[in-house]
Design a protein around this motif. Structure first.
Motif, PDB file in Angstrom:
ATOM      1  N   ILE A   1       4.803 -32.767  52.969  1.00  0.00           N
ATOM      2  CA  ILE A   1       4.240 -32.664  54.133  1.00  0.00           C
ATOM      3  C   ILE A   1       3.679 -31.385  54.326  1.00  0.00           C
ATOM      4  CG2 ILE A   1       4.854 -32.602  56.742  1.00  0.00           C
ATOM      5  CD1 ILE A   1       7.245 -34.875  56.155  1.00  0.00           C
ATOM      6  N   ASP A   2       2.339 -31.267  54.860  1.00  0.00           N
ATOM      7  CA  ASP A   2       1.809 -30.161  55.036  1.00  0.00           C
ATOM      8  C   ASP A   2       1.715 -29.151  53.788  1.00  0.00           C
ATOM      9  OD1 ASP A   2       0.965 -30.221  57.633  1.00  0.00           O
ATOM     10  OD2 ASP A   2       2.713 -29.216  58.458  1.00  0.00           O
ATOM     11  N   GLY A   3       1.729 -29.814  52.566  1.00  0.00           N
ATOM     12  CA  GLY A   3       1.487 -29.375  51.337  1.00  0.00           C
ATOM     13  C   GLY A   3       3.056 -28.763  50.719  1.00  0.00           C
ATOM     14  N   LYS A   4       3.987 -28.941  51.691  1.00  0.00           N
ATOM     15  CA  LYS A   4       5.351 -28.611  51.364  1.00  0.00           C
ATOM     16  C   LYS A   4       6.237 -29.659  51.075  1.00  0.00           C
ATOM     17  CE  LYS A   4       4.275 -24.481  53.299  1.00  0.00           C
ATOM     18  NZ  LYS A   4       4.428 -23.187  52.739  1.00  0.00           N
TER      19      LYS A   4
ATOM     20  N   ALA B   1      12.705 -30.589  57.090  1.00  0.00           N
ATOM     21  CA  ALA B   1      11.729 -30.767  57.966  1.00  0.00           C
ATOM     22  C   ALA B   1      11.650 -30.054  59.269  1.00  0.00           C
ATOM     23  CB  ALA B   1      11.117 -32.249  58.069  1.00  0.00           C
ATOM     24  N   ALA B   2      10.456 -29.600  59.963  1.00  0.00           N
ATOM     25  CA  ALA B   2      10.514 -28.966  61.243  1.00  0.00           C
ATOM     26  C   ALA B   2      10.103 -30.321  61.965  1.00  0.00           C
ATOM     27  CB  ALA B   2       9.710 -28.099  61.325  1.00  0.00           C
ATOM     28  N   VAL B   3      10.945 -30.615  63.174  1.00  0.00           N
ATOM     29  CA  VAL B   3      10.593 -32.006  63.778  1.00  0.00           C
ATOM     30  C   VAL B   3      10.776 -31.396  65.247  1.00  0.00           C
ATOM     31  CG1 VAL B   3      10.792 -34.212  64.141  1.00  0.00           C
ATOM     32  CG2 VAL B   3      11.426 -33.319  61.855  1.00  0.00           C
TER      33      VAL B   3
ATOM     34  N   GLY C   1      14.025 -27.379  59.714  1.00  0.00           N
ATOM     35  CA  GLY C   1      12.852 -26.501  59.550  1.00  0.00           C
ATOM     36  C   GLY C   1      12.746 -25.702  58.193  1.00  0.00           C
ATOM     37  N   CYS C   2      13.541 -25.801  57.535  1.00  0.00           N
ATOM     38  CA  CYS C   2      13.735 -24.771  56.441  1.00  0.00           C
ATOM     39  C   CYS C   2      12.541 -25.114  55.233  1.00  0.00           C
ATOM     40  CB  CYS C   2      15.194 -24.856  55.781  1.00  0.00           C
ATOM     41  SG  CYS C   2      16.290 -23.997  56.656  1.00  0.00           S
TER      42      CYS C   2
END
Length: 406
Positions: free
Chosen positions: A170-173, A202-204, A242-243
């Protein structure tokens, strides 16, 4: 409606502590005879969290206290769980014990009590041994994390730990979503004795996480049944810290569908493992319904079939008695046109056009001897589809529950 994508999602070995920034522990404090019975999940940073709870009128004290933790905001730092004692129907003392349990954990972590969620599972109507809980929280603080220790600590009559883990981009991460659950008997969730815990780095967005959990629960945890009984303590809780370093996810993010797919796969895995491990069970039963008026009605019928004691005992006895399935469909609240219904077991059509079909009893019996059974029903009145999971009903279920407190 959730739109799912399956790109860049890989199932890997892992536990609730696999996502970045999470640790999990479990210790034995004497609530159970010999097995671990107190567990803790901690995020290194406050995590956006979401939860769904039992709809029982008799909500246990820890459910009420965890709801209190969510009243002001959705950030949680830790989850503390005990097994053996549900702390349900225990009055004022039970509530006081639940609040103390939360406070003691918060003190150890040096956070506000509202940053801690708690959960309990086990026998209803008995008070917690708070001396053991107090000592146990101190022991937890001094214990190193260990894979599987938390998962073991939350079990009651379960025969094995239940965990799963997926990775995606996600987002290249690299983002990881993992989870664990417990449940074997008293399983017929309506949320939202079953518990589920999902962690992700994930940051959500908080509203998006709660919506996703609620919607996915309806097609995973709420679609399982073992014995038709809803617990006082049912809860599913998700934490997103979000880490992983991605941009916060919501419905407008380009990778939202990828995250939703991973989230749903985790919840479905855990739900199916609960059904598979039903008390005394020997088989996992999956019921697929298609052609219903809508998805909701397909879900209703699929769960009605898999929850039928007559269907469950027929599967246990390797009897392809499709009349049991007709009986379950017949008293559901969903729309049904009897002459349009088709019933399949193991790929063989047993009933169609309102009358029995010729099939091989021998092949059907051989199929039902397996440990994963699929029953398919086509209603032919719409495009709604749904799936439910359950297990067979055996003599051992009666033995286990006849002596649950002893």
């Amino acid at each position: 409606m959730i739109q799912l994508s399956q790109d860049s999602i890989i199932k890997v070995q892992g536990s609730v502590s696999s996502p970045k920034g999470f640790i999990a522990k479990g210790v034995h404090i004497g609530l159970r005879y010999a097995k671990k019975d107190l567990g803790l999940i901690v995020s290194e940073v406050p995590a956006v969290s979401a939860a769904v709870y039992t709809q029982s009128h008799f909500q246990a004290a820890p459910v009420k206290v965890t709801k209190n933790s969510f009243e002001n905001d959705s950030f949680i730092k830790a989850v503390l769980v005990n097994s053996a004692i549900a702390n349900a129907c225990t009055g004022k003392q039970g509530m006081a014990d639940a609040y103390e349990m939360r406070r003691l954990c918060a003190d150890q972590l040096n956070v506000d009590p509202e940053m801690v969620a708690i959960s309990s599972t086990g026998v209803i109507g008995e008070l917690l041994d708070m001396d053991k809980i107090r000592k146990g929280i101190n022991v937890l603080s001094e214990t190193d994390p260990g894979d599987g220790h938390f998962e073991e600590a939350i079990l009651t009559t379960d025969t094995k730990i239940k965990q799963t883990c997926y990775e995606m981009t996600i987002d290249g991460k690299k983002v990881t979503i993992a989870g664990c659950s417990k449940g074997s008997g008293m399983i017929h969730p309506n949320m939202a004795t079953m518990l589920g815990f999902v962690t992700t780095d994930a940051a959500v967005n908080e509203q998006a996480l709660q919506k996703a959990l609620s919607e996915i629960t309806d097609v995973s945890f709420n679609q399982i049944t073992v014995d038709g009984e809803t617990s006082t303590n049912d809860m599913v809780l998700a934490m997103a810290n979000g880490c992983a370093g991605n941009q916060p996810l919501d419905e407008n993010h380009q990778d939202w569908n990828t995250f939703l797919t991973g989230f749903r796969m985790v919840c479905e895995d855990l739900a199916k493992e609960i059904a598979r491990d039903g008390e005394g069970a020997t088989k996992l039963i999956e019921v697929r319904v298609s052609g219903a008026e809508n998805k909701k009605e397909a879900n209703v019928i699929s769960k009605k079939i898999v929850g039928s004691d007559l269907v469950k005992t027929a599967v246990y006895g390797t009897d392809a008695n499709w009349g049991r399935i007709v009986g379950a469909i017949g008293h559901s609240d969903a729309a049904v046109s009897p002459d349009s219904v088709e019933i399949y077991i193991g790929g063989q059509c047993l009933f169609k056009n309102g009358e029995p079909q010729s099939f091989s009893e021998e092949l059907a019996k051989d199929y039902l001897l397996g440990d994963e059974i699929t029953i398919s029903v086509e209603l032919n009145i719409g495009d709604g589809a749904g799936t439910a999971w359950g297990c067979d009903l055996t003599y051992d279920y009666v033995k286990i529950n006849a002596s649950y407190r002893t």
